[in-house]
Design an enzyme around this catalytic site. Structure first.
Site, mmCIF file in Angstrom:
data_model
loop_
_atom_site.group_PDB
_atom_site.id
_atom_site.type_symbol
_atom_site.label_atom_id
_atom_site.label_comp_id
_atom_site.label_asym_id
_atom_site.label_seq_id
_atom_site.Cartn_x
_atom_site.Cartn_y
_atom_site.Cartn_z
ATOM 1 N N GLY A 4 -8.029 -4.568 12.350
ATOM 2 C CA GLY A 4 -8.793 -5.682 12.877
ATOM 3 C C GLY A 4 -9.544 -5.214 14.120
ATOM 4 O O GLY A 4 -9.035 -4.396 14.874
ATOM 5 N N ARG A 63 0.807 -1.220 0.000
ATOM 6 C CA ARG A 63 0.000 0.000 0.000
ATOM 7 C C ARG A 63 0.845 1.278 0.000
ATOM 8 O O ARG A 63 0.357 2.367 -0.250
ATOM 9 C CB ARG A 63 -0.947 -0.013 1.219
ATOM 10 C CG ARG A 63 -2.088 -1.010 1.060
ATOM 11 C CD ARG A 63 -2.764 -1.329 2.384
ATOM 12 N NE ARG A 63 -2.005 -2.296 3.186
ATOM 13 C CZ ARG A 63 -2.407 -2.801 4.348
ATOM 14 N NH1 ARG A 63 -3.558 -2.422 4.862
ATOM 15 N NH2 ARG A 63 -1.663 -3.676 4.996
ATOM 16 N N GLN A 76 11.381 -15.539 6.234
ATOM 17 C CA GLN A 76 10.066 -15.977 5.730
ATOM 18 C C GLN A 76 10.122 -15.713 4.224
ATOM 19 O O GLN A 76 9.810 -14.616 3.761
ATOM 20 C CB GLN A 76 8.931 -15.158 6.383
ATOM 21 C CG GLN A 76 7.537 -15.621 5.965
ATOM 22 C CD GLN A 76 6.443 -14.613 6.325
ATOM 23 O OE1 GLN A 76 6.703 -13.438 6.598
ATOM 24 N NE2 GLN A 76 5.201 -15.068 6.308
ATOM 25 N N ARG A 115 30.833 21.842 5.660
ATOM 26 C CA ARG A 115 30.796 20.449 5.201
ATOM 27 C C ARG A 115 31.558 19.566 6.185
ATOM 28 O O ARG A 115 32.233 20.068 7.082
ATOM 29 C CB ARG A 115 31.345 20.372 3.785
ATOM 30 C CG ARG A 115 30.372 21.019 2.768
ATOM 31 C CD ARG A 115 31.005 21.170 1.419
ATOM 32 N NE ARG A 115 31.573 19.919 0.956
ATOM 33 C CZ ARG A 115 32.583 19.823 0.095
ATOM 34 N NH1 ARG A 115 33.123 20.912 -0.413
ATOM 35 N NH2 ARG A 115 33.037 18.643 -0.269
ATOM 36 N N LYS A 158 35.406 22.774 4.533
ATOM 37 C CA LYS A 158 35.430 21.299 4.487
ATOM 38 C C LYS A 158 36.747 20.834 5.077
ATOM 39 O O LYS A 158 37.785 21.338 4.663
ATOM 40 C CB LYS A 158 35.289 20.809 3.047
ATOM 41 C CG LYS A 158 35.129 19.320 2.936
ATOM 42 C CD LYS A 158 35.849 18.711 1.751
ATOM 43 C CE LYS A 158 37.345 18.745 1.930
ATOM 44 N NZ LYS A 158 38.116 18.040 0.913
ATOM 45 N N ASN A 175 -7.265 -3.993 17.011
ATOM 46 C CA ASN A 175 -6.095 -4.815 17.305
ATOM 47 C C ASN A 175 -4.848 -4.037 16.896
ATOM 48 O O ASN A 175 -4.726 -3.594 15.758
ATOM 49 C CB ASN A 175 -6.210 -6.116 16.493
ATOM 50 C CG ASN A 175 -4.916 -6.899 16.471
ATOM 51 O OD1 ASN A 175 -4.123 -6.829 17.416
ATOM 52 N ND2 ASN A 175 -4.705 -7.653 15.404
ATOM 53 N N SER A 206 4.892 -5.598 15.773
ATOM 54 C CA SER A 206 4.763 -5.378 14.347
ATOM 55 C C SER A 206 5.817 -4.361 13.909
ATOM 56 O O SER A 206 5.943 -3.305 14.538
ATOM 57 C CB SER A 206 3.359 -4.841 14.089
ATOM 58 O OG SER A 206 2.973 -5.193 12.818
ATOM 59 N N GLY A 235 1.370 -14.268 5.129
ATOM 60 C CA GLY A 235 0.556 -13.714 6.205
ATOM 61 C C GLY A 235 1.262 -13.700 7.551
ATOM 62 O O GLY A 235 2.294 -14.348 7.745
HETATM 63 C C1 UD1 Z 1 -2.451 -6.307 10.967
HETATM 64 C C2 UD1 Z 1 -3.514 -7.146 11.679
HETATM 65 C C3 UD1 Z 1 -4.692 -6.227 12.060
HETATM 66 C C4 UD1 Z 1 -4.184 -5.093 12.935
HETATM 67 C C5 UD1 Z 1 -3.041 -4.331 12.241
HETATM 68 C C6 UD1 Z 1 -2.421 -3.366 13.227
HETATM 69 C C7 UD1 Z 1 -3.362 -9.365 10.649
HETATM 70 C C8 UD1 Z 1 -3.981 -10.322 9.728
HETATM 71 N N1 UD1 Z 1 -3.986 -8.195 10.795
HETATM 72 O O1 UD1 Z 1 -3.040 -5.826 9.776
HETATM 73 O O2 UD1 Z 1 -5.650 -6.965 12.794
HETATM 74 O O3 UD1 Z 1 -5.242 -4.220 13.241
HETATM 75 O O4 UD1 Z 1 -1.995 -5.242 11.816
HETATM 76 O O5 UD1 Z 1 -1.445 -2.553 12.621
HETATM 77 O O6 UD1 Z 1 -2.349 -9.670 11.249
HETATM 78 N N2 UD1 Z 1 4.240 -9.381 7.838
HETATM 79 C C9 UD1 Z 1 5.137 -10.427 7.766
HETATM 80 N N3 UD1 Z 1 4.852 -11.477 6.951
HETATM 81 C C10 UD1 Z 1 3.715 -11.558 6.230
HETATM 82 C C11 UD1 Z 1 2.794 -10.500 6.308
HETATM 83 C C12 UD1 Z 1 3.080 -9.429 7.135
HETATM 84 O O7 UD1 Z 1 6.181 -10.400 8.409
HETATM 85 O O8 UD1 Z 1 3.540 -12.554 5.522
HETATM 86 C C13 UD1 Z 1 4.544 -8.225 8.696
HETATM 87 C C14 UD1 Z 1 4.534 -6.917 7.953
HETATM 88 O O9 UD1 Z 1 5.823 -6.616 7.449
HETATM 89 C C15 UD1 Z 1 4.087 -5.928 9.015
HETATM 90 C C16 UD1 Z 1 3.257 -6.767 9.964
HETATM 91 O O10 UD1 Z 1 3.560 -8.122 9.671
HETATM 92 O O11 UD1 Z 1 5.184 -5.364 9.692
HETATM 93 C C17 UD1 Z 1 1.752 -6.523 9.800
HETATM 94 O O12 UD1 Z 1 1.385 -6.808 8.463
HETATM 95 P P1 UD1 Z 1 0.395 -5.871 7.651
HETATM 96 O O13 UD1 Z 1 0.235 -6.427 6.305
HETATM 97 O O14 UD1 Z 1 0.812 -4.466 7.768
HETATM 98 O O15 UD1 Z 1 -0.948 -6.103 8.474
HETATM 99 P P2 UD1 Z 1 -2.195 -5.127 8.599
HETATM 100 O O16 UD1 Z 1 -3.009 -5.233 7.371
HETATM 101 O O17 UD1 Z 1 -1.780 -3.784 9.012
HETATM 102 CA CA CA Z 2 0.142 -2.790 9.170
#
Ligand code: UD1
Ligand code: CA
Length: 476
Positions: A144, A19, A78, A345, A363, A181, A105, A83
C-alpha cells in the site's frame, strides 16, 4: 522498557497466506529458526506485557494458538477472514477499553521494539488519531502506498497523510510513490471505533481494508500522520516464499554480524545458518557451511569445521568439532575433540578432553574425562568412565527389541575392537575386553574377558588345496 497499561497491541495473524501456496499458515513459517509470529510477539512483549497483546487468529487457529501459547498472549478469533479491517472489528470487544492501540502484522517479523516505541511516542506527540509506520524500500511494488497531504508551504514538510492506496487501486502516477505502508499502526481507540463501521468492501478483493481508515479518519477531520522507519529492511513483509527466504537471510546476516562484532570469526558467513538465539564466545572460529541452531551455546577458542550441524547443544571452551558432524541436545566439555563425521544424539554428555572420532554415534551416553572412542562405534544408554578406551567397531547392544538397557564401563577400561557389549552389563574399573568379544556377563575390576570362538590353524591346508585344483585343470 516499562509496560504501559493504557496500551494494547493487536497482532493480525488470521490470514491464510494464499501467496505462499503452503499448507502451513503463513505466520507459522519460520525465519531465523522461529515462526514469523513468534518474532512479532517477542518485539511486542518488549513494549507491553503479554496479557495486553491480542493475537487475531483465524485460518488454522488452533495450530497458530498452540505454536505461541507459551508466550502468554491473548487470542481473538476471526472465523472468516474478511480483511485486515474486519480483523480489528473482531478484536473490538476485547480491546475497546484501552485508550490506545498498536497494530502489528504477523507477517512483518523483523520489526524492532525500539521502532514500535518510536512510532508510539510520535503518535502521542502528534496527537494523532492514526499513525502509520512507513518506509521507502528499493522496490515498493505490492505494498500500500502513502499519499501525503500537500504541505502548507514547500519548506514545512507535513507528517499528515491523506490516504493509503493499495497496489491494485493505484491511480495512474501513484505507482511512482516510493513510500509504503508497513502494516504497523498506532490508533486512538475512540476515533477508530467511532468510524470502524464505515469500512466498505468496495475493492479488488472484496475485503474490509484497515488501510481505508486513513482516508475515513481524515474525512472525519481526525489527524492521520506517518513516521518513516529508519531502516526499510525492518518493515518488509513476507507474502511469498522468496520474500520469506530473503527475510531469513537478512535476519541470519544480522545474527552473524552480532557474533562477529563480539569477537567470533565466521568465514563466509553467508553460507552459515545461525539461529537468532545462538550464543558464541569470542575467539571461536566457525568455518563455511556450518549450522548452529536453536539454543546452542559455544564457548571461546572453539573451532567448528565445515558441514557440521549443531542443534540445542552446549559446548565448553577449546572444543574442536571436525567436518561433517551432527550434534543434537547434548553437552560437550572443554577440550573435547569430535569427528569428523561423528553423530551425538540427544542426551550425550561428552566430558573434558574426550575424543569421539569418525563414524561414532552416541545417544544418552556419558563419557568421562579423557575417554576415547575414536572409530566406528555405537555408544547408546552408556556410561563410560574416565580414561576408558573404546576400540574401533565397539557396539553397546542396548535394545532387546522391547526395552533399552544400560552399559557401564568403568574408569580406565580397555574395550578391544569389534566387541559387542550386551546390556545390561558392567565392565568394572580397569577391566580389559579382548578384541572381537561378545560380552554378556559383567567383568570384574582388573579382569580380562575374552568372548570369542577359538582360532583353528591348519598348517599347509591352503597350499594343498591349490595343488589339487591345479592338477585337475592345468591351464593357466
Ligand atoms: C497489508 C496492507 C498493505 C501493506 C502491507 C504491509 C491492507 C489492506 N494492506 O497488505 O497496505 O503495505 O500489509 O506488509 O491491510 N490478516 C488477518 N485477517 C484478515 C486478513 C489478513 O488477520 O482477514 C492478517 C494476515 O494474517 C497478515 C496481516 O493481516 O498477517 C496482513 O495481511 P496481508 O494479506 O498479508 O496484507 P498485505 O496484502 O500484505
Ligand atoms: Ca502481508
Amino acid at each position: 522498557m516499562k509496560p504501559n497499561l493504557s496500551l494494547a497491541v493487536v497482532i493480525l495473524a488470521a490470514g491464510k497466506g494464499t501467496r505462499l501456496k503452503s499448507k502451513r499458515p503463513k505466520v507459522l513459517h519460520e525465519i531465523g529458526g522461529k515462526p514469523l509470529l513468534a518474532h512479532v510477539i517477542a518485539a511486542a512483549s518488549r513494549v507491553v506485557a503479554p496479557e495486553h497483546i491480542y493475537v487475531v487468529v483465524g485460518h488454522q487457529a488452533e495450530r497458530v494458538r498452540a505454536a505461541v501459547a507459551s508466550t502468554g498472549v491473548q487470542f481473538v478469533e476471526q472465523t472468516e477472514q474478511r480483511g485486515t479491517g474486519h480483523a480489528i472489528q473482531c478484536a473490538r470487544q476485547v480491546v475497546a477499553g484501552y485508550p490506545s492501540l498498536l497494530v502489528l502484522s504477523g507477517d512483518v517479523p523483523l520489526i524492532h521494539a525500539e521502532t514500535i516505541e518510536r512510532m508510539s511516542r510520535f503518535h502521542q506527540a502528534e496527537h494523532a488519531a492514526m499513525t502509520i509506520l512507513t518506509a521507502r524500500p528499493e522496490d515498493p511494488t505490492g505494498y500500500g502506498r502513502i499519499v501525503r497531504r500537500a504541505p502548507v508551504s514547500p519548506e514545512a514538510a507535513s507528517p499528515e497523510v491523506e490516504a493509503i492506496v493499495e497496489q491494485k487501486s493505484l491511480a495512474p502516477g501513484q505507482e511512482k510513490i516510493g513510500e509504503i505502508n508497513s502494516g504497523i499502526y498506532a490508533f486512538l481507540s475512540a476515533p477508530l471505533f467511532a468510524h470502524l463501521h464505515e469500512l466498505a468492501a468496495s475493492n479488488a478483493h472484496g475485503e474490509l481494508y484497515l488501510t481505508d481508515m486513513a482516508g475515513i479518519l481524515r474525512a472525519a477531520g481526525e489527524r492521520v500522520v506517518a513516521i518513516k522507519a529508519e531502516n526499510a529492511a525492518e518493515v518488509l513483509g513476507a507474502n511469498t516464499i522468496a520474500e520469506l527466504v530473503a527475510l531469513d537471510a537478512t535476519m541470519r546476516a544480522a545474527t552473524a554480524q552480532r557474533l562477529m562484532a563480539a569477537g567470533v570469526t565466521i568465514f563466509r558467513p553467508e553460507t552459515c545458518v545461525i539461529d537468532a538465539e545462538v550464543e558464541v564466545a569470542p575467539d571461536t572460529v566457525i568455518e563455511p557451511f556450518v549450522q548452529l541452531r536453536g539454543k546452542t551455546r559455544v564457548g571461546s577458542d572453539c573451532l567448528i569445521r565445515s558441514y557440521t550441524v549443531i542443534e540445542n547443544c552446549a559446548l565448553g571452551t577449546d572444543v574442536l568439532v571436525r567436518q561433517g558432524c551432527v550434534l543434537a541436545d547434548s553437552t560437550v566439555a572443554d577440550g573435547a575433540r569430535i569427528g569428523p563425521f561423528a553423530h551425538l544424539r540427544p542426551g550425550s554428555e561428552i566430558g573434558e578432553s574426550v575424543h569421539v572420532g569418525n563414524f561414532v554415534e552416541t545417544k544418552q551416553a556419558r563419557l568421562g574425562k579423557g575417554a576415547k572412542a575414536n572409530h566406528l562405534a555405537y555408544l547408546g544408554d552408556a556410561e563410560i568412565g574416565e580414561g576408558a578406551n573404546v576400540g574401533a567397531g565397539v557396539i553397546t547392544c542396548n535394545y532387546d527389541g522391547v526395552h533399552k538397557h544400560r552399559t557401564r564401563i568403568g574408569k580406565g577400561v580397555f574395550v578391544g575392537s569389534d566387541s559387542t557389549l550386551v546390556a545390561p552389563i558392567t565392565l568394572e574399573d580397569g577391566a580389559y575386553v579382548g578384541a572381537g568379544s561378545c560380552i554378556t556377563k559383567d567383568v570384574p575390576a582388573g579382569a580380562l574377558a575374552v568372548g570369542r570362538a577359538r582360532q583353528i590353524t591348519k598348517p599347509g591346508w591352503a597350499t594343498a588345496r591349490r595343488a589339487r585344483r591345479e592338477a585337475k585343470d592345468p591351464s593357466p
